[in-house]
Design a protein around this motif. Structure first.
Motif, PDB file in Angstrom:
ATOM      1  N   GLY A   1       0.739  -1.195  -0.072  1.00  0.00           N
ATOM      2  CA  GLY A   1       0.014   0.130   0.040  1.00  0.00           C
ATOM      3  C   GLY A   1       0.850   1.243  -0.006  1.00  0.00           C
ATOM      4  O   GLY A   1       1.495   1.427   0.896  1.00  0.00           O
ATOM      5  N   GLN A   2       0.759   1.900  -1.106  1.00  0.00           N
ATOM      6  CA  GLN A   2       1.457   3.092  -1.250  1.00  0.00           C
ATOM      7  C   GLN A   2       0.646   4.404  -0.909  1.00  0.00           C
ATOM      8  O   GLN A   2      -0.318   4.705  -1.667  1.00  0.00           O
ATOM      9  CB  GLN A   2       2.069   3.470  -2.708  1.00  0.00           C
ATOM     10  N   LEU A   3       0.965   5.132   0.146  1.00  0.00           N
ATOM     11  CA  LEU A   3       0.309   6.036   0.690  1.00  0.00           C
ATOM     12  C   LEU A   3       0.482   7.518   0.080  1.00  0.00           C
ATOM     13  O   LEU A   3       1.849   7.817  -0.047  1.00  0.00           O
ATOM     14  CB  LEU A   3       0.373   6.317   2.254  1.00  0.00           C
ATOM     15  N   GLU A   4      -0.454   7.958  -0.733  1.00  0.00           N
ATOM     16  CA  GLU A   4      -0.397   9.111  -1.315  1.00  0.00           C
ATOM     17  C   GLU A   4      -1.489  10.109  -1.063  1.00  0.00           C
ATOM     18  O   GLU A   4      -2.691  10.173  -1.622  1.00  0.00           O
ATOM     19  CB  GLU A   4      -0.317   9.239  -2.873  1.00  0.00           C
ATOM     20  N   MET A   5      -1.311  10.796  -0.084  1.00  0.00           N
ATOM     21  CA  MET A   5      -2.265  11.617   0.662  1.00  0.00           C
ATOM     22  C   MET A   5      -2.559  13.174   0.023  1.00  0.00           C
ATOM     23  O   MET A   5      -1.805  13.655  -0.650  1.00  0.00           O
ATOM     24  CB  MET A   5      -2.157  12.050   2.151  1.00  0.00           C
ATOM     25  N   ILE A   6      -3.927  13.472  -0.092  1.00  0.00           N
ATOM     26  CA  ILE A   6      -4.231  15.104  -0.511  1.00  0.00           C
ATOM     27  C   ILE A   6      -3.998  15.870   0.801  1.00  0.00           C
ATOM     28  O   ILE A   6      -4.240  15.449   1.674  1.00  0.00           O
ATOM     29  CB  ILE A   6      -5.388  15.202  -1.514  1.00  0.00           C
ATOM     30  N   ASN A   7      -3.973  17.227   0.177  1.00  0.00           N
ATOM     31  CA  ASN A   7      -4.173  18.198   1.462  1.00  0.00           C
ATOM     32  C   ASN A   7      -5.565  18.501   1.568  1.00  0.00           C
ATOM     33  O   ASN A   7      -6.140  19.188   0.525  1.00  0.00           O
ATOM     34  CB  ASN A   7      -3.208  19.587   1.124  1.00  0.00           C
ATOM     35  N   ILE A   8      -6.217  18.314   2.609  1.00  0.00           N
ATOM     36  CA  ILE A   8      -7.649  18.439   2.706  1.00  0.00           C
ATOM     37  C   ILE A   8      -7.960  19.986   2.835  1.00  0.00           C
ATOM     38  O   ILE A   8      -8.917  20.378   2.035  1.00  0.00           O
ATOM     39  CB  ILE A   8      -8.280  17.761   4.077  1.00  0.00           C
ATOM     40  N   LYS A   9      -7.041  20.640   3.670  1.00  0.00           N
ATOM     41  CA  LYS A   9      -7.310  22.086   3.722  1.00  0.00           C
ATOM     42  C   LYS A   9      -6.126  22.909   3.393  1.00  0.00           C
ATOM     43  O   LYS A   9      -4.827  22.487   4.145  1.00  0.00           O
ATOM     44  CB  LYS A   9      -7.713  22.403   5.328  1.00  0.00           C
ATOM     45  N   LYS A  10      -5.918  23.788   2.398  1.00  0.00           N
ATOM     46  CA  LYS A  10      -4.800  24.478   2.369  1.00  0.00           C
ATOM     47  C   LYS A  10      -4.084  25.455   3.193  1.00  0.00           C
ATOM     48  O   LYS A  10      -5.062  25.922   3.877  1.00  0.00           O
ATOM     49  CB  LYS A  10      -5.185  25.387   0.863  1.00  0.00           C
ATOM     50  N   HIS A  11      -3.125  25.337   3.399  1.00  0.00           N
ATOM     51  CA  HIS A  11      -2.387  26.255   4.526  1.00  0.00           C
ATOM     52  C   HIS A  11      -0.827  26.268   3.850  1.00  0.00           C
ATOM     53  O   HIS A  11      -0.104  25.532   2.882  1.00  0.00           O
ATOM     54  CB  HIS A  11      -2.255  25.566   5.905  1.00  0.00           C
ATOM     55  N   ASP A  12       0.015  26.934   4.846  1.00  0.00           N
ATOM     56  CA  ASP A  12       1.320  27.517   4.506  1.00  0.00           C
ATOM     57  C   ASP A  12       2.465  26.811   5.335  1.00  0.00           C
ATOM     58  O   ASP A  12       3.557  27.157   5.315  1.00  0.00           O
ATOM     59  CB  ASP A  12       1.572  28.807   4.379  1.00  0.00           C
ATOM     60  N   ILE A  13       1.878  25.795   6.167  1.00  0.00           N
ATOM     61  CA  ILE A  13       2.796  25.319   7.034  1.00  0.00           C
ATOM     62  C   ILE A  13       3.494  24.130   6.383  1.00  0.00           C
ATOM     63  O   ILE A  13       3.062  23.062   6.081  1.00  0.00           O
ATOM     64  CB  ILE A  13       2.094  24.573   8.375  1.00  0.00           C
ATOM     65  N   ARG A  14       4.807  24.270   6.267  1.00  0.00           N
ATOM     66  CA  ARG A  14       6.007  23.273   5.582  1.00  0.00           C
ATOM     67  C   ARG A  14       5.870  21.992   6.144  1.00  0.00           C
ATOM     68  O   ARG A  14       6.013  21.904   7.574  1.00  0.00           O
ATOM     69  CB  ARG A  14       7.166  23.908   5.562  1.00  0.00           C
ATOM     70  N   GLY A  15       5.777  20.726   5.453  1.00  0.00           N
ATOM     71  CA  GLY A  15       5.874  19.812   6.006  1.00  0.00           C
ATOM     72  C   GLY A  15       4.558  18.948   6.272  1.00  0.00           C
ATOM     73  O   GLY A  15       4.588  17.777   6.550  1.00  0.00           O
TER      74      GLY A  15
END
Length: 366
Positions: A84-98
């Protein structure tokens, strides 16, 4: 359809069709619309007589993928290994790196085991295949350092600008307890505490993290509301006990997140029952059915009911975790089930894609 991928050394046609059919029709609590609706099947490899099925998954769910493999073996006598290769999406846009997604772990009142639950959920999400961090937002009474076995640890900085998080069992953590003595933090006023929390979140050199769990301070006052508004939280989870007073305060917590448009994924009922170590009988020491009633009133779900177990408390006091001390135990499995529900529901709430089907690619590796 798949004949062009076959050779004498490859899987036979019946095996391939069985795997594909099982994949296309597999449904569960974690995959109510089917695994094919959210996970992309990349390929099926035959390496040294081991069949490896590679899936691209959008949320942490290793235990469910293992269940998929177990049922395939049970129903079709085909043994596979899931990659299982985890490729998540950013649910809520923000500027916090990492950081990809931030989940608030909150409670309406103290004493319900919120911080202990947050730490164990962090390890559970890690066990489900994610990279995880935990941020102690309880400026006045930080407890995460002790629960991680890092009481007294102090942060450092490589570049003199950003703080390096404390690493514990591959878990990245940050807390005011790593910066100042606990007695110094307790006398801060609200605005000072809010600024301190903002620095902890934004001035930490977070590594690549799939889920950052924020252990919110208990209550629903100004400081909690300010933090909920300041942090780009993707969703929240409420921790309560079955007691009426805890349930009433948990309802206030749900209302607070509704006010700032943060979706509540569900409620965890902690100390739900005590399991007799001799006869196995469940005793509901603090009441029964309160969590279910709360969820019904506020149109959310009961994510899980955790027992009142002395080992959970002992591990927390010793800076350990039930997930690490007994990973195959019932308590660890309960935390993992809750963690995978949280991850799946976080994805589902924001997933607008239509179910798609994938073509299976068969590869032979000598």
């Amino acid at each position: 359809m798949f004949s062009k991928f076959f050779s004498k050394k490859m899987l036979n046609k019946e095996q391939v069709e069985a795997i594909e059919t099982f994949y296309q029709h597999y449904q569960s609590e974690i995959f109510p619309e089917g695994i094919a609706a959210v996970c992309q099947l990349i390929d099926v490899d035959l390496v040294d007589d081991t069949i490896t099925v590679t899936l691209k998954v959008p949320f942490a769910c290793h235990s469910e993928l293992n269940r998929f493999a177990e049922l395939l073996l049970e129903k079709h006598n085909i043994s596979i290994v899931i990659d299982g290769q985890l490729e998540m999406i950013n649910i809520k846009k923000h500027d916090i790196r990492g950081i990809k997604n931030i989940i608030a772990i909150a409670s309406g009142k103290g004493g319900v085991g919120k911080s202990t639950t947050a730490v164990n959920l962090a390890y559970a999400l890690q066990a489900e295949g994610a990279s995880v961090g935990i941020l102690d937002a309880d400026i006045y009474g930080p407890s995460i350092p002790k629960m991680l076995g890092k009481d007294g640890a102090k942060v450092t900085s490589k570049d003199g600008k950003l703080m390096d998080p404390i690493e514990v069992n591959e878990l990245s953590a940050m807390s005011i307890g790593f910066l100042v003595d606990e007695k110094d933090a307790t006398v801060w006023r609200g605005p000072m505490a809010s600024r301190a929390f903002g620095q902890l979140l934004n001035e930490t050199a977070w590594p690549d993290i799939d889920y950052l769990l924020v252990d919110m301070p208990p209550g629903t006052g100004d400081i909690q509301l300010t933090l909920a508004q300041q942090v780009p939280v993707s969703a929240a989870v409420i921790v309560t006990t079955p007691q009426d007073v805890a349930l009433a305060d948990a309802a206030k917590g749900i209302a607070m997140f509704n006010k700032v448009d943060v979706p509540v994924l569900g409620v965890i009922e902690n100390m739900s029952y005590h399991l007799c170590e001799h006869c196995g009988e469940k005793s509901h020491l603090f009441g029964k059915g309160g969590g279910e009633m709360l969820c019904g009133d506020y149109n959310t779900q009961l994510l899980g009911q955790l027992p009142l177990d002395i080992s959970i408390c002992q591990h927390a006091d010793q800076g350990k975790s039930s997930l690490l001390e007994n990973s195959a135990g019932d308590i660890a499995q309960q935390y993992r089930k809750i963690a995978s529900k949280i991850a799946a529901d976080l994805f589902r709430q924001f997933d607008a894609r239509s179910p798609t089907t994938s073509e299976i690619m068969i590869k032979q590796v000598d």
